[in-house]
Design a protein around this motif. Structure first.
Motif, short mmCIF file in Angstrom:
data_model
loop_
_atom_site.label_atom_id
_atom_site.label_comp_id
_atom_site.label_asym_id
_atom_site.label_seq_id
_atom_site.Cartn_x
_atom_site.Cartn_y
_atom_site.Cartn_z
N TRP A 156 0.81 -1.22 0.00
CA TRP A 156 0.00 0.00 0.00
C TRP A 156 0.85 1.26 0.00
O TRP A 156 0.33 2.36 -0.19
CB TRP A 156 -0.97 -0.03 1.18
CG TRP A 156 -1.83 -1.23 1.07
CD1 TRP A 156 -1.66 -2.43 1.72
CD2 TRP A 156 -2.94 -1.41 0.19
NE1 TRP A 156 -2.60 -3.32 1.30
CE2 TRP A 156 -3.41 -2.73 0.36
CE3 TRP A 156 -3.59 -0.59 -0.73
CZ2 TRP A 156 -4.49 -3.25 -0.34
CZ3 TRP A 156 -4.67 -1.09 -1.42
CH2 TRP A 156 -5.11 -2.41 -1.23
N SER B 276 3.32 -0.24 -9.73
CA SER B 276 2.56 -1.51 -9.73
C SER B 276 3.48 -2.69 -9.48
O SER B 276 3.15 -3.60 -8.72
CB SER B 276 1.83 -1.68 -11.06
OG SER B 276 0.83 -0.72 -11.19
N GLN C 198 -2.55 0.68 -10.31
CA GLN C 198 -2.40 1.68 -11.36
C GLN C 198 -1.15 2.50 -11.08
O GLN C 198 -0.72 2.60 -9.94
CB GLN C 198 -3.65 2.56 -11.46
CG GLN C 198 -4.15 3.15 -10.16
CD GLN C 198 -3.23 4.18 -9.53
OE1 GLN C 198 -2.69 5.02 -10.22
NE2 GLN C 198 -3.05 4.11 -8.22
N ASN D 74 -1.14 7.36 -9.66
CA ASN D 74 -1.17 8.03 -8.37
C ASN D 74 0.09 7.70 -7.58
O ASN D 74 0.81 6.76 -7.90
CB ASN D 74 -2.41 7.59 -7.59
CG ASN D 74 -3.70 7.89 -8.35
OD1 ASN D 74 -3.73 8.76 -9.22
ND2 ASN D 74 -4.75 7.17 -8.03
N SER E 140 0.33 2.87 -5.72
CA SER E 140 -0.14 2.07 -6.85
C SER E 140 -1.32 1.15 -6.52
O SER E 140 -2.22 0.98 -7.34
CB SER E 140 1.01 1.23 -7.39
OG SER E 140 0.58 0.43 -8.44
N VAL F 6 -4.76 -0.27 -5.48
CA VAL F 6 -6.09 0.33 -5.43
C VAL F 6 -7.02 -0.51 -4.56
O VAL F 6 -7.64 0.00 -3.64
CB VAL F 6 -6.69 0.48 -6.84
CG1 VAL F 6 -8.12 1.01 -6.78
CG2 VAL F 6 -5.82 1.37 -7.70
N ILE G 17 -12.30 3.47 -10.06
CA ILE G 17 -11.08 3.90 -9.39
C ILE G 17 -10.77 5.35 -9.75
O ILE G 17 -11.30 5.87 -10.73
CB ILE G 17 -9.88 2.99 -9.74
CG1 ILE G 17 -9.47 3.14 -11.21
CG2 ILE G 17 -10.18 1.54 -9.40
CD1 ILE G 17 -8.18 2.42 -11.57
N LYS G 18 -9.91 5.99 -8.95
CA LYS G 18 -9.46 7.34 -9.25
C LYS G 18 -8.08 7.26 -9.90
O LYS G 18 -7.22 6.49 -9.47
CB LYS G 18 -9.33 8.17 -7.97
CG LYS G 18 -10.61 8.69 -7.44
CD LYS G 18 -10.35 9.63 -6.28
CE LYS G 18 -11.63 10.29 -5.83
NZ LYS G 18 -11.39 11.28 -4.79
N MET G 19 -7.89 8.09 -10.92
CA MET G 19 -6.58 8.20 -11.58
C MET G 19 -6.31 9.68 -11.84
O MET G 19 -7.13 10.36 -12.43
CB MET G 19 -6.59 7.43 -12.89
CG MET G 19 -6.77 5.93 -12.73
SD MET G 19 -6.81 5.05 -14.30
CE MET G 19 -5.11 5.23 -14.86
N VAL H 46 -3.30 0.31 -16.05
CA VAL H 46 -4.04 -0.35 -14.98
C VAL H 46 -3.66 -1.82 -15.08
O VAL H 46 -3.74 -2.42 -16.15
CB VAL H 46 -5.56 -0.17 -15.13
CG1 VAL H 46 -6.31 -1.01 -14.10
CG2 VAL H 46 -5.93 1.28 -15.00
#
Length: 149
Positions: A36, A41, A90, A93, A96, A98, A114-116, A122
């Motif tokens: 986290w 990624s 992803q 951000n 990575s 999510v 999801i937010k990007m 992805v």
């Protein structure tokens, strides 16, 4: 007995009878904290799943090639096999990872948003009921970032 009261008691009894006996969930933030915090990624996947070999082509990502609003990018994962874990990553951000979704009974289809903040890949990593890891990657172009920019 009044009809409405009878119906509400019946609905409550039916709802209680379909609840599972026990619920449990893995706290991945506690069991794999490095996943986290990872900025890429690749690092997040390794922190969560180790360096196990992944098989490509058995799962499919459905996402828009161009997302007009990075604040709510729809992502769907589909497979013909049963999956016990689906993890989404992803590279747009600062962090990575999510989401990680688990199901003891298995699942073959999952959709979320999801937010990007910018355009990026992805990546989905899924664990099959057979214990093997499967992956898929899709580039998503974002026209308006969803994280303040």
């Amino acid at each position: 007995m009044q009809r409405r009261k009878f119906l509400s008691l019946g609905a409550a009894a039916a709802a209680v009878s379909v609840l599972p006996a026990s619920l449990s969930a893995t706290d991945f933030r506690a069991t794999a904290p490095k996943a986290w915090e990872a900025p890429s990624s690749r690092e997040a996947i390794e922190a969560l799943f180790g360096s196990s070999k992944m098989i490509e082509g058995k799962i499919e990502i459905k996402a828009p090639k161009l997302a007009e609003n990075g604040g709510a990018v729809p992502i769907s994962v589909k497979s013909e096999m049963m999956l016990t874990t689906i993890a989404i990553f992803q590279d747009a951000n600062p962090r990575s990872a999510v989401a990680v979704i688990e199901s003891e009974g298995g699942m073959s289809d999952m959709t979320t948003k999801i937010k990007m903040r910018k355009s990026a890949n992805v990546t989905v990593v899924a664990k099959g009921a057979d214990g093997k890891l499967y992956s898929a990657v899709q580039k998503v172009e974002v026209s308006i970032g969803g994280c303040g920019g």
